[in-house]
Design a protein around this motif. Structure first.
Motif, short mmCIF file in Angstrom:
data_model
loop_
_atom_site.label_atom_id
_atom_site.label_comp_id
_atom_site.label_asym_id
_atom_site.label_seq_id
_atom_site.Cartn_x
_atom_site.Cartn_y
_atom_site.Cartn_z
N VAL A 1 0.80 -1.17 -0.02
CA VAL A 1 -0.05 0.04 0.01
C VAL A 1 0.91 1.39 0.01
CG1 VAL A 1 -1.43 1.26 1.36
CG2 VAL A 1 -2.12 -1.07 1.15
N GLU A 2 2.22 1.20 0.91
CA GLU A 2 2.77 2.50 0.80
C GLU A 2 3.57 2.48 -0.51
OE1 GLU A 2 2.91 4.53 3.28
OE2 GLU A 2 2.16 3.54 5.12
N ASP A 3 3.87 1.63 -1.26
CA ASP A 3 4.61 1.57 -2.43
C ASP A 3 3.69 2.18 -3.57
OD1 ASP A 3 6.87 0.43 -1.30
OD2 ASP A 3 6.42 -1.34 -2.01
N ASN A 4 2.33 1.86 -3.57
CA ASN A 4 1.40 2.31 -4.39
C ASN A 4 0.99 3.81 -4.20
OD1 ASN A 4 -0.10 0.24 -6.47
ND2 ASN A 4 0.52 -0.84 -4.38
N LEU A 5 1.06 4.13 -2.72
CA LEU A 5 0.89 5.59 -2.29
C LEU A 5 2.14 6.55 -3.03
CD1 LEU A 5 -0.52 5.40 1.14
CD2 LEU A 5 -1.72 6.06 -0.62
N ARG A 6 3.31 6.00 -2.82
CA ARG A 6 4.22 6.82 -3.28
C ARG A 6 4.56 6.66 -4.84
NH1 ARG A 6 7.12 4.25 1.36
NH2 ARG A 6 7.63 2.71 -0.03
N SER A 7 4.15 5.65 -5.63
CA SER A 7 4.34 5.63 -6.92
C SER A 7 3.32 6.47 -7.69
CB SER A 7 4.56 4.20 -7.45
OG SER A 7 3.54 3.70 -7.07
N LEU A 8 2.06 6.32 -7.05
CA LEU A 8 1.00 7.18 -7.77
C LEU A 8 0.91 8.43 -7.32
CD1 LEU A 8 -1.80 4.51 -7.43
CD2 LEU A 8 -0.75 5.21 -9.41
N GLY A 9 1.62 8.88 -6.24
CA GLY A 9 1.78 10.14 -5.69
C GLY A 9 0.32 10.74 -5.13
N VAL A 10 -0.15 9.85 -4.54
CA VAL A 10 -1.49 10.31 -3.83
C VAL A 10 -1.40 9.81 -2.21
CG1 VAL A 10 -2.77 9.80 -5.79
CG2 VAL A 10 -2.42 8.14 -4.07
N GLU A 11 -2.36 10.54 -1.51
CA GLU A 11 -2.43 10.42 -0.17
C GLU A 11 -3.23 9.31 0.25
OE1 GLU A 11 -3.44 14.13 1.58
OE2 GLU A 11 -1.46 15.06 1.15
N ARG A 12 -4.21 8.85 -0.60
CA ARG A 12 -4.97 7.70 -0.44
C ARG A 12 -5.29 7.05 -1.59
NH1 ARG A 12 -11.52 7.92 0.96
NH2 ARG A 12 -11.81 8.36 -0.98
N LEU A 13 -5.37 5.61 -1.63
CA LEU A 13 -5.53 4.68 -2.65
C LEU A 13 -7.03 4.55 -2.33
CD1 LEU A 13 -2.80 2.20 -2.19
CD2 LEU A 13 -2.75 4.06 -3.67
N GLU A 14 -7.90 4.65 -3.57
CA GLU A 14 -9.35 4.78 -3.62
C GLU A 14 -9.79 3.53 -3.48
OE1 GLU A 14 -11.23 8.13 -6.23
OE2 GLU A 14 -9.46 7.39 -7.02
N VAL A 15 -9.42 2.39 -4.22
CA VAL A 15 -9.79 1.15 -4.12
C VAL A 15 -8.46 0.11 -4.08
CG1 VAL A 15 -11.20 -0.94 -4.95
CG2 VAL A 15 -11.97 1.28 -5.18
N VAL A 16 -8.56 -0.68 -3.12
CA VAL A 16 -7.25 -1.66 -3.30
C VAL A 16 -8.09 -3.06 -3.31
CG1 VAL A 16 -5.36 -2.68 -1.65
CG2 VAL A 16 -5.94 -0.24 -1.84
N ASN A 17 -7.42 -3.83 -4.23
CA ASN A 17 -7.75 -5.17 -4.22
C ASN A 17 -6.73 -6.19 -3.55
OD1 ASN A 17 -10.27 -5.14 -5.81
ND2 ASN A 17 -9.31 -4.91 -8.00
#
Length: 297
Positions: free
Chosen positions: A104-120
């Motif tokens: 989750v932290e990796d995706n937050l960093r690479s997408l440049g967002v503070e929240r991931l809207e949906v995580v599968n």
């Protein structure tokens, strides 16, 4: 007339989205990758499926570069596997709770967002692909508890499941599930009971391998005579017929076909406008369903 929009994670989206896995084919031509994703938005895409392990972060990088807040695109990512550069397979399982949090932290960093809207959560209990072994055999309840904690912390907005069984989905319902992403197509309809359960619970069904055949040994939708007959009568391609059948089959089903080719992208989007008459639908419904359970060893 098939409804062109459906509910997804508290929003209403156009039912044909974009799967970002194929962007990795454009790693040496990043400008083309950005242009392709921009074109997808212009054609009406409102939800994009991605993962940190798609192209070792390249897909997320392109999404970060391309998408703007005003586009209003729902970004859906997944955890349960990590990039594995140089490995026999391009990914390795990462099923433990701490690994899910790190992903989750990796995706937050690479997408440049503070929240991931949906995580599968890529659970890997069903369908084609890898199966967990050793310390990667993790209880579903432990994984859901970690994802729920991340949701409570505001790092993710909603939870989905991938490669899950119907029993696993039933166990997960109290946590709140917004989508299920399993292998499913006209020729591989193992999960019809789960499709119905999702409809009853207001959960979006988002099939991967919507045309089958993505791995050796899996049947292909475009090999079916009934599909070719429907294509000839409707003026569509066999692939468009396969995608259109899915949209006709279940109103809560959303598509995420992927491609690295602009013409193919446009053809995929046009599947939403492909009309199938009653005779064609009856013929397609009668196509034999075969198992999609092919393991990668």
């Amino acid at each position: 007339m098939t409804a062109l929009t459906a509910a997804f994670a508290g929003r209403t989206v156009f039912r044909v989205g974009y799967g970002a896995l194929q962007l990795e084919r454009l790693q040496q031509r990043p400008g083309e990758a950005v242009a392709l994703l921009r074109r997808a938005i212009e054609l009406g895409v409102e939800h994009v499926d991605t993962a940190e392990f798609y192209g070792f972060g390249f897909a997320n990088h392109v999404i970060r570069q391309t998408l703007r807040p005003e586009d209003g695109v729902l970004i859906v990512t997944k955890v349960g596997a990590d990039p594995n550069p140089g490995g026999r397979l391009p990914l390795r399982l990462a099923q433990r709770a701490g690994q899910l949090r790190a992903s989750v932290e990796d995706n937050l960093r690479s997408l440049g967002v503070e929240r991931l809207e949906v995580v599968n959560l890529r659970r890997l209990d069903s369908g084609p692909g890898l199966r967990p072994e050793g310390d990667q055999v993790v209880d579903l309840d432990d994984q859901l508890a970690e994802l729920a904690a991340l949701r409570d912390e505001g790092k993710i907005g909603a939870i989905g499941l991938s490669c899950v069984t119907i029993d696993g989905l039933r166990r997960a319902l109290p946590v709140g599930i917004v989508c299920v992403q399993n292998a499913y197509s006209l020729v591989s309809r193992d999960d019809e009971d789960m499709l119905a359960l999702c409809a009853a619970e207001g959960i979006a069904w988002v099939p991967f391998f919507p045309l089958g055949g993505a791995l050796p040994g899996l049947p292909k939708v475009t090999d079916e005579p009934a599909v070719h007959a429907a294509a000839a009568s409707s003026g569509a391609t066999p692939a468009q017929v396969g995608l259109a059948w899915l949209l006709h089959h279940a109103p809560h089903l959303l598509l995420i076909p992927g491609t690295a080719d602009p013409a193919h992208l446009q053809a995929n989007m046009a599947a939403a406008a492909t009309s199938l008459d009653a005779a064609a639908l009856a013929s397609l419904d009668a196509v034999e369903s075969r198992s999609n359970a092919v393991a990668l060893g």
